[in-house]
Design a protein around this motif. Sequence first.
Motif, short mmCIF file in Angstrom:
data_model
loop_
_atom_site.label_atom_id
_atom_site.label_comp_id
_atom_site.label_asym_id
_atom_site.label_seq_id
_atom_site.Cartn_x
_atom_site.Cartn_y
_atom_site.Cartn_z
N GLU A 256 -30.83 -19.56 23.27
CA GLU A 256 -29.93 -20.56 24.19
C GLU A 256 -29.74 -21.90 23.78
O GLU A 256 -30.64 -22.53 23.07
CB GLU A 256 -31.14 -20.68 25.30
CG GLU A 256 -30.62 -21.68 26.60
CD GLU A 256 -31.64 -21.95 27.63
OE1 GLU A 256 -31.46 -21.07 28.57
OE2 GLU A 256 -32.44 -23.05 27.52
N PRO B 95 -27.54 -15.00 17.65
CA PRO B 95 -27.16 -14.00 18.79
C PRO B 95 -28.77 -14.16 19.78
O PRO B 95 -29.71 -14.20 18.99
CB PRO B 95 -27.10 -12.71 18.32
CG PRO B 95 -26.30 -13.06 17.09
CD PRO B 95 -26.95 -14.47 16.42
N GLY B 96 -28.45 -14.32 20.98
CA GLY B 96 -29.92 -14.29 21.79
C GLY B 96 -30.27 -15.54 21.97
O GLY B 96 -31.45 -15.78 22.90
N ARG C 165 -26.36 -19.00 26.69
CA ARG C 165 -27.15 -17.91 25.80
C ARG C 165 -25.95 -17.12 24.85
O ARG C 165 -24.87 -16.71 25.31
CB ARG C 165 -27.73 -16.74 26.48
CG ARG C 165 -28.47 -15.92 25.72
CD ARG C 165 -29.83 -15.41 25.91
NE ARG C 165 -30.63 -16.27 27.04
CZ ARG C 165 -31.71 -16.77 26.49
NH1 ARG C 165 -31.81 -16.84 25.05
NH2 ARG C 165 -32.40 -17.52 27.39
N VAL C 166 -26.42 -17.21 23.56
CA VAL C 166 -25.33 -16.70 22.39
C VAL C 166 -25.40 -15.10 22.61
O VAL C 166 -26.40 -14.55 22.53
CB VAL C 166 -25.91 -17.11 21.02
CG1 VAL C 166 -24.71 -16.70 20.10
CG2 VAL C 166 -25.68 -18.61 21.20
N PRO C 167 -24.24 -14.54 22.79
CA PRO C 167 -24.29 -12.96 23.15
C PRO C 167 -24.29 -12.38 21.67
O PRO C 167 -24.36 -13.10 20.76
CB PRO C 167 -22.71 -12.85 23.59
CG PRO C 167 -22.17 -14.04 23.89
CD PRO C 167 -23.00 -15.17 23.05
N LEU C 168 -24.56 -11.03 21.82
CA LEU C 168 -24.82 -10.40 20.59
C LEU C 168 -23.70 -10.44 19.70
O LEU C 168 -22.58 -10.36 20.40
CB LEU C 168 -25.46 -8.89 21.05
CG LEU C 168 -26.84 -8.69 21.54
CD1 LEU C 168 -26.74 -7.05 21.88
CD2 LEU C 168 -27.70 -9.35 20.53
N ARG C 169 -23.81 -10.29 18.55
CA ARG C 169 -22.78 -10.22 17.37
C ARG C 169 -21.80 -11.48 17.70
O ARG C 169 -20.48 -11.39 17.56
CB ARG C 169 -21.51 -9.04 17.80
CG ARG C 169 -22.71 -7.96 17.38
CD ARG C 169 -22.10 -6.44 16.98
NE ARG C 169 -20.85 -6.42 16.23
CZ ARG C 169 -20.89 -6.47 14.74
NH1 ARG C 169 -22.08 -6.52 14.18
NH2 ARG C 169 -19.88 -6.56 14.08
N HIS C 170 -22.30 -12.70 18.06
CA HIS C 170 -21.59 -13.79 18.06
C HIS C 170 -22.56 -15.05 17.43
O HIS C 170 -23.74 -14.88 17.37
CB HIS C 170 -21.18 -14.12 19.46
CG HIS C 170 -20.20 -13.44 20.25
ND1 HIS C 170 -20.36 -11.97 20.44
CD2 HIS C 170 -18.90 -13.49 20.34
CE1 HIS C 170 -19.34 -11.53 21.06
NE2 HIS C 170 -18.19 -12.43 20.79
N PHE D 284 -18.03 -19.01 22.10
CA PHE D 284 -18.73 -18.30 20.95
C PHE D 284 -17.83 -17.73 20.01
O PHE D 284 -16.74 -17.29 20.30
CB PHE D 284 -19.74 -17.32 21.43
CG PHE D 284 -20.65 -17.58 22.45
CD1 PHE D 284 -21.81 -18.56 22.07
CD2 PHE D 284 -20.39 -17.64 23.88
CE1 PHE D 284 -22.52 -19.00 22.98
CE2 PHE D 284 -21.36 -17.91 24.66
CZ PHE D 284 -22.41 -18.97 24.39
#
Length: 163
Positions: A92, A89-90, A124-129, A151
Amino acid sequence: MKYWIDNVMYLGLLGIILLLAHLFLSYDYLFVGNESDEMGQLLAPGTFHLVRTNHLEKVDRKFLVLFLSEVSSRHQEPILRAARVIGLPGEEISIVGGKTYINKQPLDESYAQMDPEDSLPPLRVPLRHFFVMVDKRPGTCRAGDSRGWGFLAFELVQGFRAP
Protein backbone atom coordinates in the motif's frame (compact mmCIF):
# COMPACT_ATOMS: atom_id res chain seq x y z
CA MET A 1 60.79 -19.48 -10.79
CA LYS A 2 59.92 -16.69 -13.27
CA TYR A 3 58.24 -19.25 -15.53
CA TRP A 4 55.99 -20.35 -12.65
CA ILE A 5 55.04 -16.74 -11.77
CA ASP A 6 54.26 -15.97 -15.42
CA ASN A 7 51.98 -19.04 -15.59
CA VAL A 8 50.12 -18.04 -12.42
CA MET A 9 49.60 -14.50 -13.75
CA TYR A 10 48.41 -15.90 -17.08
CA LEU A 11 45.93 -18.25 -15.34
CA GLY A 12 44.68 -15.41 -13.12
CA LEU A 13 44.07 -13.20 -16.15
CA LEU A 14 42.36 -16.05 -17.97
CA GLY A 15 40.14 -16.63 -14.92
CA ILE A 16 39.09 -12.97 -14.86
CA ILE A 17 38.30 -13.04 -18.58
CA LEU A 18 36.22 -16.22 -18.17
CA LEU A 19 34.33 -14.71 -15.22
CA LEU A 20 33.50 -11.55 -17.17
CA ALA A 21 32.44 -13.61 -20.19
CA HIS A 22 30.18 -15.69 -17.96
CA LEU A 23 28.55 -12.58 -16.49
CA PHE A 24 27.87 -11.04 -19.88
CA LEU A 25 26.64 -14.29 -21.42
CA SER A 26 24.43 -15.18 -18.44
CA TYR A 27 22.60 -11.88 -18.37
CA ASP A 28 21.29 -9.52 -21.00
CA TYR A 29 22.54 -5.94 -20.79
CA LEU A 30 21.63 -2.76 -22.57
CA PHE A 31 23.48 0.56 -22.90
CA VAL A 32 21.06 3.45 -22.61
CA GLY A 33 21.40 7.20 -22.81
CA ASN A 34 19.43 9.80 -20.91
CA GLU A 35 18.00 13.08 -22.21
CA SER A 36 15.98 14.21 -19.16
CA ASP A 37 17.05 15.52 -15.77
CA GLU A 38 14.07 14.05 -13.84
CA MET A 39 16.37 11.57 -12.09
CA GLY A 40 18.87 14.21 -10.93
CA GLN A 41 22.50 13.10 -10.57
CA LEU A 42 21.66 9.38 -10.83
CA LEU A 43 21.03 9.70 -14.57
CA ALA A 44 22.45 13.04 -15.61
CA PRO A 45 21.45 14.19 -19.13
CA GLY A 46 23.89 13.08 -21.81
CA THR A 47 25.17 10.08 -19.83
CA PHE A 48 25.05 6.39 -20.75
CA HIS A 49 24.36 3.47 -18.42
CA LEU A 50 24.58 -0.31 -18.46
CA VAL A 51 21.34 -1.94 -17.27
CA ARG A 52 20.14 -5.54 -16.97
CA THR A 53 17.29 -6.55 -19.23
CA ASN A 54 16.29 -9.89 -17.70
CA HIS A 55 15.55 -11.40 -14.28
CA LEU A 56 12.84 -8.83 -13.54
CA GLU A 57 11.87 -10.79 -10.43
CA LYS A 58 15.06 -9.46 -8.81
CA VAL A 59 13.91 -5.83 -9.03
CA ASP A 60 13.49 -4.33 -5.56
CA ARG A 61 12.58 -1.02 -3.98
CA LYS A 62 14.77 1.93 -4.98
CA PHE A 63 16.01 0.15 -8.14
CA LEU A 64 16.06 2.27 -11.27
CA VAL A 65 13.81 0.90 -14.03
CA LEU A 66 13.71 1.83 -17.70
CA PHE A 67 10.34 1.50 -19.36
CA LEU A 68 8.50 2.36 -22.54
CA SER A 69 6.18 5.33 -22.16
CA GLU A 70 2.85 5.72 -23.88
CA VAL A 71 2.68 7.32 -27.33
CA SER A 72 1.73 11.00 -26.91
CA SER A 73 1.07 14.02 -29.09
CA ARG A 74 4.74 15.03 -28.60
CA HIS A 75 6.14 11.59 -29.46
CA GLN A 76 4.83 9.42 -32.27
CA GLU A 77 6.54 6.33 -30.84
CA PRO A 78 7.02 5.12 -27.27
CA ILE A 79 10.13 6.58 -25.64
CA LEU A 80 12.38 5.02 -23.02
CA ARG A 81 11.93 6.68 -19.61
CA ALA A 82 13.56 6.13 -16.21
CA ALA A 83 12.09 6.14 -12.70
CA ARG A 84 12.77 4.61 -9.31
CA VAL A 85 10.75 1.68 -7.92
CA ILE A 86 8.95 2.86 -4.80
CA GLY A 87 6.16 0.30 -4.35
CA LEU A 88 6.23 -3.44 -4.99
CA PRO A 89 3.29 -5.74 -5.82
CA GLY A 90 0.84 -6.06 -2.91
CA GLU A 91 2.10 -3.01 -0.99
CA GLU A 92 0.00 0.00 0.00
CA ILE A 93 1.45 3.35 -1.12
CA SER A 94 0.44 6.79 0.15
CA ILE A 95 1.99 10.27 0.14
CA VAL A 96 1.22 12.82 2.85
CA GLY A 97 2.88 16.25 2.87
CA GLY A 98 5.53 15.06 0.41
CA LYS A 99 6.46 12.05 2.58
CA THR A 100 6.02 8.59 1.04
CA TYR A 101 4.58 5.73 3.09
CA ILE A 102 4.75 2.01 2.33
CA ASN A 103 2.21 -0.03 4.31
CA LYS A 104 1.81 3.01 6.61
CA GLN A 105 5.58 3.10 7.36
CA PRO A 106 7.64 6.15 6.22
CA LEU A 107 10.09 5.46 3.41
CA ASP A 108 13.62 6.91 3.59
CA GLU A 109 14.08 8.81 0.33
CA SER A 110 17.23 10.81 1.07
CA TYR A 111 18.12 10.59 -2.65
CA ALA A 112 14.95 12.43 -3.76
CA GLN A 113 14.05 16.11 -3.93
CA MET A 114 10.63 16.21 -2.26
CA ASP A 115 7.62 18.38 -2.93
CA PRO A 116 6.00 19.22 0.46
CA GLU A 117 2.68 19.85 -1.32
CA ASP A 118 2.58 16.33 -2.80
CA SER A 119 -0.13 13.95 -1.62
CA LEU A 120 -1.66 10.68 -2.75
CA PRO A 121 -4.45 8.65 -1.12
CA PRO A 122 -3.60 5.04 -0.17
CA LEU A 123 -3.33 2.76 -3.21
CA ARG A 124 -2.51 -0.97 -3.35
CA VAL A 125 0.05 -2.01 -6.01
CA PRO A 126 -1.45 -4.79 -8.18
CA LEU A 127 0.38 -8.02 -8.93
CA ARG A 128 2.95 -7.77 -11.74
CA HIS A 129 3.13 -3.96 -11.37
CA PHE A 130 5.39 -1.38 -9.71
CA PHE A 131 4.71 2.08 -8.33
CA VAL A 132 7.52 4.32 -9.65
CA MET A 133 8.52 7.95 -9.13
CA VAL A 134 11.23 10.23 -10.46
CA ASP A 135 13.79 11.60 -7.99
CA LYS A 136 13.39 15.27 -8.89
CA ARG A 137 9.81 15.90 -7.74
CA PRO A 138 9.35 19.65 -7.11
CA GLY A 139 8.30 21.43 -10.26
CA THR A 140 8.08 18.21 -12.31
CA CYS A 141 4.91 17.10 -13.95
CA ARG A 142 3.24 14.19 -12.17
CA ALA A 143 2.67 12.75 -15.64
CA GLY A 144 6.30 11.52 -15.51
CA ASP A 145 5.60 8.73 -13.03
CA SER A 146 2.97 6.60 -11.26
CA ARG A 147 1.49 9.61 -9.45
CA GLY A 148 0.17 10.79 -12.80
CA TRP A 149 -0.54 7.67 -14.87
CA GLY A 150 -0.82 4.82 -12.38
CA PHE A 151 1.09 1.60 -11.90
CA LEU A 152 3.86 0.38 -14.20
CA ALA A 153 3.22 -3.09 -15.66
CA PHE A 154 6.15 -5.54 -15.58
CA GLU A 155 5.76 -6.00 -19.35
CA LEU A 156 6.72 -2.37 -20.03
CA VAL A 157 10.02 -2.60 -18.10
CA GLN A 158 12.94 -2.77 -20.53
CA GLY A 159 15.78 -2.90 -18.01
CA PHE A 160 16.85 -2.13 -14.45
CA ARG A 161 19.80 -1.12 -12.32
CA ALA A 162 20.37 -1.56 -8.59
CA PRO A 163 20.74 1.65 -6.57
